[in-house]
Design a protein around this motif. Sequence first.
Motif, PDB file in Angstrom:
ATOM      1  N   PRO B  60      -1.577  -5.437  -2.155  1.00 26.42           N
ATOM      2  CA  PRO B  60      -2.209  -5.973  -0.931  1.00 26.42           C
ATOM      3  C   PRO B  60      -3.681  -5.593  -0.870  1.00 26.42           C
ATOM      4  O   PRO B  60      -4.068  -4.482  -1.231  1.00 26.42           O
ATOM      5  N   LEU B  61      -4.559  -6.611  -0.486  1.00 19.87           N
ATOM      6  CA  LEU B  61      -6.004  -6.394  -0.420  1.00 19.87           C
ATOM      7  C   LEU B  61      -6.353  -5.520   0.764  1.00 19.87           C
ATOM      8  O   LEU B  61      -5.761  -5.654   1.838  1.00 19.87           O
ATOM      9  N   THR B  62      -7.367  -4.696   0.516  1.00 17.20           N
ATOM     10  CA  THR B  62      -7.826  -3.848   1.615  1.00 17.20           C
ATOM     11  C   THR B  62      -8.854  -4.606   2.442  1.00 17.20           C
ATOM     12  O   THR B  62      -9.346  -5.666   2.040  1.00 17.20           O
ATOM     13  N   ALA B  63      -9.229  -4.067   3.542  1.00 15.39           N
ATOM     14  CA  ALA B  63     -10.217  -4.705   4.409  1.00 15.39           C
ATOM     15  C   ALA B  63     -11.579  -4.766   3.738  1.00 15.39           C
ATOM     16  O   ALA B  63     -12.345  -5.728   3.896  1.00 15.39           O
ATOM     17  N   GLN B  64     -11.878  -3.734   2.929  1.00 17.00           N
ATOM     18  CA  GLN B  64     -13.166  -3.729   2.238  1.00 17.00           C
ATOM     19  C   GLN B  64     -13.239  -4.835   1.204  1.00 17.00           C
ATOM     20  O   GLN B  64     -14.281  -5.450   1.004  1.00 17.00           O
ATOM     21  N   GLN B  65     -12.072  -5.052   0.549  1.00 17.53           N
ATOM     22  CA  GLN B  65     -12.057  -6.108  -0.468  1.00 17.53           C
ATOM     23  C   GLN B  65     -12.169  -7.495   0.159  1.00 17.53           C
ATOM     24  O   GLN B  65     -12.637  -8.434  -0.463  1.00 17.53           O
TER      25      GLN B  65
END
Lengths: 158, 229
Positions: B60-65
Motif C-alpha cells: 500500500p502507497l504511503t501519503a508521501q508517495q
Amino acid sequence: MIRETDHALPRLAAAAIAALCLAALAGCIPNDGPAMRPGEDCISCHGGSTGTTTGGRGGHHASPAWSVAGTVFQASDLASGYEGAEVQITDANGWTFSMRTNEAGNFYSAESPTFPLHVCINANGAVTCQQSAITSGQGGCNSCHSARGSVGAPLSVH
Amino acid sequence: MPCLAIDRRLIGLAVALLLAPRLAEACVFLEDQVADGAAAETTTTSAATAVAPPAAPPAPLTAQQLDFDLLEKPPAGIQVDLAAVNRRRTMLNVHQAVGLGMFAVALANTIVGQLNYSDRFANGPSSGKYELTHTLTASATLLAFAGTGLLALLAPTPIPKEGSGIDRLTVHKISMATAAAGMLAETVLGIYTAKREGHLNQPDFAAAHLAIGYVTFAAISLGVGVIVF
C-alpha cells in the motif's frame, strides 16, 4: 491573414518600373569617350603616360596611351565619320590585328606592335592600303591625314 | 419398531435411486469444469513465466508517495530581450525596403550593362554613351547591396532559430551569398575591363563581366523572389 511580405509585392513592381525608367533615361555620349574629337591628332594626348585630355566633365585627367589611333571619314562627306570600317595593322614581325571604327569613325589600340607598320582599311569589302610603312612615332594617323597635315586631307573611304 | 426401521431404509433407498442419475450427471459436469480450469491455469502460468516472474502483491502507497505532480514540469522559459527584438524588427524592415531599392538599381544596372556591352563590343557604334550611367548604377548597386547585407548581418538575434532544413530564409541567404561573391567578382572584373581599353582582349573580359553580371542578378532575383512571393 496579411503577411508583411504582401506589402513588398507592389513595392517590388514600383522598383522594377523605376529601374526601367532609369535605364531608359540612361545614355549620354561623353566628350572624352571613344567618339571624342574625331579628326584630331589622338596621340598628342594619348601618346604615353604623360598624356592628358580635357574631359567633358571638366578638368584634365590621365589619358590611356594608344600606339595607333586615327579617324576614318566618309569620302562623300568629310564631316561624317565612317562607322564599321576595319583597320588592319601588320607590324614588322608579321603580327596582324584589326580595329573597327566607331560611330565617329575613330579607331585606336593600346597594343604594342613593332614598327614599322603596314595599314589597310576594309570598308564594305573594298580594301585600301597605305603605300608607305608607318614608322615609330607616326601612330597618330590624323597628324598627317588632316587638312593641316602633310597629306592635306583626312583619311576617307567610299 | 422394526417396521418403522425398514420403512426408513426403504425410503432412503428410494430417494437414493431417484437421485442417482442426477448425481451422476453432476459428477460428470464437475469433472469437466475441473479439467478446463486446470488447463487454463497451466497456460497462464507458462505465459507468466515467460514474461516476468510473478510479482508480489503491491504494498500500500504511503501519503508521501501519493504527493506527486500529475503533469511534467514546464521547460524553463527563454529570456527574451524585447529591446533587441524591436531593434531586429526595425533593422529587418529597413533591410527589406533598402533591399527592394537595391533590386531596382540592380535591374537598371543589368539593363544598362547589357546596353553598354552591345554599344561597345557587340558590333555596336561604340559611342560609350552608357559607360557613365553603368558606372553610376554599378556603384549604387554595390553600395545598396552592401548596406542591405550589413543591415541583415548586424541585426541582433535574441530568439535562436529552431529547426533545420531548407526553408525560404535559407534559400534567401544562399542566394545572397552567391550574389555577394558575384558582386565582388564584378567589381574587380569591371575595373580591370575598363583598364583594358584599347587592348584586343578587352571584349573577352567584357563578355565574362557580362555573364557574371547576369548570374549575380539571377541570384539577387532568386533571393528577393523567395521572400516576396
